[in-house]
Design an enzyme around this catalytic site. Structure first.
Site, PDB file in Angstrom:
ATOM      1  N   ASP A   1      47.232  14.619  74.081  1.00  0.00           N
ATOM      2  CA  ASP A   1      46.527  15.533  74.987  1.00  0.00           C
ATOM      3  C   ASP A   1      45.891  14.810  76.173  1.00  0.00           C
ATOM      4  O   ASP A   1      45.815  13.582  76.202  1.00  0.00           O
ATOM      5  CB  ASP A   1      45.447  16.328  74.218  1.00  0.00           C
TER       6      ASP A   1
ATOM      7  N   GLU B   1      42.304  24.164  68.713  1.00  0.00           N
ATOM      8  CA  GLU B   1      41.007  24.575  68.183  1.00  0.00           C
ATOM      9  C   GLU B   1      41.185  25.695  67.154  1.00  0.00           C
ATOM     10  O   GLU B   1      42.162  26.459  67.228  1.00  0.00           O
ATOM     11  CB  GLU B   1      40.129  25.110  69.323  1.00  0.00           C
TER      12      GLU B   1
ATOM     13  N   ASN C   1      35.232  20.295  63.796  1.00  0.00           N
ATOM     14  CA  ASN C   1      35.591  21.663  63.384  1.00  0.00           C
ATOM     15  C   ASN C   1      37.011  21.731  62.811  1.00  0.00           C
ATOM     16  O   ASN C   1      37.548  22.808  62.605  1.00  0.00           O
ATOM     17  CB  ASN C   1      35.451  22.633  64.570  1.00  0.00           C
TER      18      ASN C   1
ATOM     19  N   HIS D   1      39.753  20.540  64.332  1.00  0.00           N
ATOM     20  CA  HIS D   1      40.847  20.666  65.299  1.00  0.00           C
ATOM     21  C   HIS D   1      41.800  19.476  65.191  1.00  0.00           C
ATOM     22  O   HIS D   1      41.421  18.389  64.778  1.00  0.00           O
ATOM     23  CB  HIS D   1      40.349  20.917  66.729  1.00  0.00           C
TER      24      HIS D   1
END
Ligand code: F6R
Length: 240
Positions: free
Chosen positions: A67, A142, A135, A137
């Site tokens: 990314d 996400e 979280n 991801h």
């Protein structure tokens, strides 16, 4: 799934780098999938050391990254391109032309298409390194009710902006979007190497250890589907 619990960050980094080093030794033309963030820094340090000691050669190695932030120039020290140059590419003899990160080239839509095409041509990686967000991801996929298979523009969740603000002067400076491989892209590798270190990953690691559900609201759960996945964590991430 092979779960390896290490005493600390250094041991986790060593274990991860050994796996990548062995892959490069076995195949000098290894195709690597790389990640940024604080977690793999120690692994890159060990790989650079192995290169300096003449144990591995990057001459014919190629790579793709997961990314990149949107709206940040590649020469900006906060860009993932800059991170990769700083931690690996500038320190080994990899041919930079064979290293790839998502980048803005034309409109965002065109840029996404270009990276998808590049990934298709690049083909399956020998290994893909992955970190996880607090979280859960994966890359910048996400938690959501649907996850992307392929490259897309992601609106970063508040908690990710918060977590990544430590790299910026202020939270306001953190980009709100990123271009990221999708889940299918991120898992297109013979071996997955998922790394997690530190207390702030404990919630995600613990959830993963105690669930038997695959959930789009918890992208990390998808790593259980990969046939050759290592989850390498340190005690702090494992025990909290
Ligand atoms: C980075 C990436 C992210 C990070 C994750 C953990 O290329 O794709 O998913 O792996 O946000 O980041 P750190 O390692 O900084 O905790």
């Amino acid at each position: 799934m092979k779960i390896i619990v290490c005493d600390d960050y250094d041991q986790m980094s060593k274990k991860a780098s050994e796996i990548v080093s062995d892959i490069i030794k076995e195949n000098p033309k290894a195709k690597l999938g790389l990640a940024t963030g604080s977690t793999p820094v120690g692994m890159y340090e060990n790989l650079v050391k192995d290169y300096e000691d003449g144990k591995i050669d990057f001459k014919e190695v190629s790579s793709v990254n997961l990314d990149e932030y949107v709206g940040i120039d590649k020469d900006n020290p906060q860009s993932y391109q800059y991170f990769m140059n700083e931690h690996l590419f500038d320190k080994v003899n990899i041919n930079k032309e064979n290293t790839h990160l998502p980048k803005e080239d034309g409109s965002l839509e065109e840029s996404v298409k270009k990276y998808d095409k590049l990934l298709e041509e690049f083909g399956q990686r020998d290994v893909q390194v992955l970190g996880i967000g607090p979280n859960g991801h994966i890359a910048f996929n996400e938690p959501d009710d649907k996850l992307n298979m392929h490259t897309s523009i992601i609106n970063l969740k508040e908690e990710t902006i918060e977590a990544n603000s430590r790299f910026f002067d202020s939270k306001e400076d953190v980009p709100k979007q990123a271009m990221s491989m999708g889940m299918a892209d991120a898992f297109n590798a013979k071996t997955l190497l998922v790394l997690a270190s530190g207390k702030n990953k404990h919630k995600a690691v613990e959830k993963f250890m105690h669930t038997d559900k695959i959930e789009t609201m918890f992208p990390m759960s998808f790593i259980a589907l990969h046939p050759n996945c290592y989850l390498i964590v340190d005690k702090q991430a494992y025990e909290g």
